[in-house]
Design a protein around this motif. Structure first.
Motif, PDB file in Angstrom:
ATOM      1  N   LEU A  79       0.833  -1.199   0.000  1.00 30.98           N
ATOM      2  CA  LEU A  79       0.000   0.000   0.000  1.00 30.98           C
ATOM      3  C   LEU A  79       0.872   1.255   0.000  1.00 30.98           C
ATOM      4  CD1 LEU A  79      -2.746   1.376   0.140  1.00 30.98           C
ATOM      5  CD2 LEU A  79      -2.664   1.120   2.625  1.00 30.98           C
ATOM      6  N   PHE A  80       1.910   1.248   0.835  1.00 31.65           N
ATOM      7  CA  PHE A  80       2.811   2.389   0.879  1.00 31.65           C
ATOM      8  C   PHE A  80       3.463   2.619  -0.487  1.00 31.65           C
ATOM      9  CE2 PHE A  80       7.038   4.228   1.388  1.00 31.65           C
ATOM     10  CZ  PHE A  80       6.714   5.396   2.063  1.00 31.65           C
ATOM     11  N   ASP A  81       3.945   1.539  -1.112  1.00 28.33           N
ATOM     12  CA  ASP A  81       4.571   1.663  -2.433  1.00 28.33           C
ATOM     13  C   ASP A  81       3.591   2.197  -3.468  1.00 28.33           C
ATOM     14  OD1 ASP A  81       6.959   0.734  -1.410  1.00 28.33           O
ATOM     15  OD2 ASP A  81       6.618  -1.349  -2.059  1.00 28.33           O
ATOM     16  N   SER A  82       2.336   1.746  -3.381  1.00 29.49           N
ATOM     17  CA  SER A  82       1.305   2.208  -4.312  1.00 29.49           C
ATOM     18  C   SER A  82       1.031   3.699  -4.140  1.00 29.49           C
ATOM     19  CB  SER A  82       0.023   1.403  -4.101  1.00 29.49           C
ATOM     20  OG  SER A  82      -1.018   1.906  -4.886  1.00 29.49           O
ATOM     21  N   ILE A  83       0.920   4.137  -2.905  1.00 24.90           N
ATOM     22  CA  ILE A  83       0.677   5.562  -2.613  1.00 24.90           C
ATOM     23  C   ILE A  83       1.854   6.405  -3.081  1.00 24.90           C
ATOM     24  CG2 ILE A  83       0.436   7.251  -0.743  1.00 24.90           C
ATOM     25  CD1 ILE A  83      -1.159   5.062   0.766  1.00 24.90           C
ATOM     26  N   LEU A  84       3.068   5.915  -2.823  1.00 19.14           N
ATOM     27  CA  LEU A  84       4.262   6.638  -3.236  1.00 19.14           C
ATOM     28  C   LEU A  84       4.323   6.769  -4.760  1.00 19.14           C
ATOM     29  CD1 LEU A  84       6.801   7.960  -2.052  1.00 19.14           C
ATOM     30  CD2 LEU A  84       7.955   5.761  -2.299  1.00 19.14           C
ATOM     31  N   GLN A  85       3.999   5.706  -5.471  1.00 17.86           N
ATOM     32  CA  GLN A  85       3.997   5.729  -6.928  1.00 17.86           C
ATOM     33  C   GLN A  85       2.947   6.703  -7.458  1.00 17.86           C
ATOM     34  OE1 GLN A  85       6.123   4.416  -9.049  1.00 17.86           O
ATOM     35  NE2 GLN A  85       5.011   5.186 -10.814  1.00 17.86           N
ATOM     36  N   ALA A  86       1.744   6.674  -6.888  1.00 24.92           N
ATOM     37  CA  ALA A  86       0.686   7.585  -7.318  1.00 24.92           C
ATOM     38  C   ALA A  86       1.098   9.036  -7.082  1.00 24.92           C
ATOM     39  CB  ALA A  86      -0.613   7.275  -6.582  1.00 24.92           C
ATOM     40  N   ARG A  87       1.748   9.292  -5.960  1.00 31.52           N
ATOM     41  CA  ARG A  87       2.205  10.652  -5.648  1.00 31.52           C
ATOM     42  C   ARG A  87       3.254  11.114  -6.661  1.00 31.52           C
ATOM     43  NH1 ARG A  87       5.088  12.422  -0.023  1.00 31.52           N
ATOM     44  NH2 ARG A  87       5.508  14.554  -0.607  1.00 31.52           N
TER      45      ARG A  87
END
Length: 87
Positions: free
Chosen positions: A17-25
């Motif tokens: 989830l953290f990696d996904s949020i970071l990528q979206a950002r």
């Protein structure tokens, strides 16, 4: 990232989830840079729009959207029309 690494190293779902949020950002920041900080890209260059407004091909106004029926109701209030001063 440090919190997850230190306290939840085995919680795979949280790391994903953290990696996904970071990528979206990162993607949003890249889009913002490509659009010179504008939230949405322009569809036509400003010069063409300004010339179109002057020639009467395009109109300029304010978009009003019904907050209760946003997907169904909206209208454009033309500048200089319907105002009290134009009366």
């Amino acid at each position: 990232q440090n919190y997850l690494d230190n306290f939840w190293p085995d919680l795979k779902a949280a790391h994903e989830l953290f990696d996904s949020i970071l990528q979206a950002r990162r993607e949003r920041e890249n889009e913002s840079q490509e659009n010179n900080g504008k939230e949405y890209p322009e569809h036509l260059p400003v010069e063409i729009l300004e010339a179109g407004i002057k020639s009467g091909r395009y109109i300029q106004g304010t978009l009003n959207v019904n907050k209760h029926r946003a997907q169904l109701e909206a209208f454009v209030r033309l500048q200089g029309f319907g105002s009290k001063e134009a009366g």
